[in-house]
Enzyme design. Structure first.
Site, PDB file in Angstrom:
ATOM      1  CB  CYS A 122      -0.980  -0.042   1.163  1.00 43.81           C
ATOM      2  SG  CYS A 122      -2.400   1.058   0.946  1.00 43.81           S
ATOM      3  CG  HIS A 152      -4.023  -3.786   2.690  1.00 43.08           C
ATOM      4  ND1 HIS A 152      -3.431  -3.383   3.862  1.00 43.08           N
ATOM      5  CD2 HIS A 152      -4.357  -2.644   2.034  1.00 43.08           C
ATOM      6  CE1 HIS A 152      -3.416  -2.058   3.929  1.00 43.08           C
ATOM      7  NE2 HIS A 152      -3.974  -1.589   2.823  1.00 43.08           N
ATOM      8  CD  GLU A 159      -1.841  -6.416   4.903  1.00 45.02           C
ATOM      9  OE1 GLU A 159      -2.196  -5.253   5.136  1.00 45.02           O
ATOM     10  OE2 GLU A 159      -1.298  -6.744   3.829  1.00 45.02           O
TER      11      GLU A 159
END
EC number: 4.1.3.27
Length: 367
Positions: A86, A175, A177
């Site tokens: 990001c 993202h 994650e």
């Protein structure tokens, strides 16, 4: 160097997602130390001797709110891998001369599908993978530095990934994650599998590493299903419709079926149908799944495992289907288990419609 022994320094740009990223890295075996972007210096990072540096997400603009992040990218380029998420990717974009501006849309916790180049972070990741986005800024195509290449984009053209052409520096706008991102763990594994400061150096190192048989099968099955899932009448929506129409055979509980044998003082045998294996080669190329299943059922086994992988085990989903049909009329029939390299919901739905009562999941293949 194996991922399990990689020492990772992560620069935290004051973002809560930093700790999700930390968790993913740790789950893949890395040793991770996290430092706020204004609470560590380059010499202090050098003393930690990191194998990889990760630049975290964060609020604001990379030019004004990323602290030491851009200096870290500049200092470690050509030395060790640097990855950005990001804002981390935006830092890479700006550090090499690009501009980060309003992306034309504001997205917060929304998923988009992306197409990518199947390299670096995206190795073995399927096309049109769903990724989670939290941003309003992005690198602009018109200012893309000559030294960077685009690795991923959304359907409407927004840059979702960049990679340095020479240095092992790569970033993604989304993202990995996030729990809503598909194949996030695989992307993190790919990050940790990169070594050295240059892609050329890394490519040589990767070539010397022997690919495991599980990795080979995993990669091949992904290719197989990219084709299978797009066949007319075999798309995911088609299989869901068949299931809703009641076309799946009735199932029995796997654990209950094992317990029946055990409670009766019998051994709960899990039998197997396969024609070949990577270690043994061809075992019986002419094995008939229906005939073998019926023999097993008459012998009183509790479960019949059917290998459906075609390249190394010479099986297919039709083997499971005919095995199930062959034993349906047997009193107290065995449970049918699909033994396969399962990595998506489609394969489970496919198994259910073919008559499987349960499936085998290999944890290492799951993300």
């Amino acid at each position: 160097m194996p991922a399990a022994s990689k020492n990772v320094v992560m620069i935290d740009n004051y973002d809560s997602f930093t700790w999700n990223l930390y968790e993913y890295l740790c789950q893949e075996g890395a040793n991770v130390e996290v430092f706020r972007n204004d609470q560590i210096t380059i010499p202090e990072i050098e003393q930690l001797k990191p194998d990889v540096v990760v630049i975290s997400p964060g609020p604001g603009h990379p030019r004004t709110d990323s602290g030491i992040s851009r200096d870290v990218i500049s200092h470690f380029k050509g030395k060790i891998p640097v990855f950005g998420v990001c804002m981390g990717q935006q830092c890479i974009f700006e550090e090499f001369g690009g501009d980060v501006e309003y992306a034309g849309e504001i997205v917060h916790g929304k998923t988009s599908t992306v197409k990518h180049d199947n390299k670096g972070m995206f190795k073995n990741v399927p096309q049109d993978v769903a990724v989670t986005r939290y941003h309003s800024l992005a690198g602009t195509l018109k200012s893309l530095p000559d030294c960077l290449e685009i690795t991923a984009r959304t359907d409407n053209g927004i840059i979702m990934g960049v990679r340095h052409k020479k240095y092992t520096i790569e970033g993604v706008q989304f993202h990995p994650e996030s729990i809503l991102t598909e194949e996030g763990h695989l992307m993190i594994q790919n990050i940790l599998n990169v070594s050295g400061g240059y892609w050329e150096e890394n490519a040589n190192g990767a070539a010397q590493r022997k690919e495991s048989i599980l990795e080979k099968i995993y990669a091949q099955r992904r290719k197989d299903y990219e084709f299978e899932m797009n066949r007319p009448g075999r798309r995911f929506a088609d299989l869901e419709l068949y299931l809703s129409m009641g076309l799946a055979p009735p199932l029995i509980n796997f654990y209950d079926r094992l317990e029946q044998n055990i409670s009766a003082g019998k051994v709960a045998i899990l039998s197997e149908i396969k024609r070949a294996s990577p270690s043994k080669g061809v075992i019986d190329g002419d094995a008939n799944a229906a005939k073998q299943a019926l023999n097993y059922a008459k012998a009183g086994v509790a479960t019949i495992s059917v290998l459906t992988e075609p390249t190394w085990f010479k099986g297919n989903i039709q083997d499971l289907e005919v095995a199930r049909k062959a034993i349906d009329s047997v009193a107290n029939r065995p449970c049918i288990l699909r033994k396969e390299f399962i990595f998506n919901k489609y394969q489970i739905l496919e198994a259910r419609l073919a008559g499987a009562d349960t499936v085998l999941l290999i944890v290492k293949m799951l993300s």
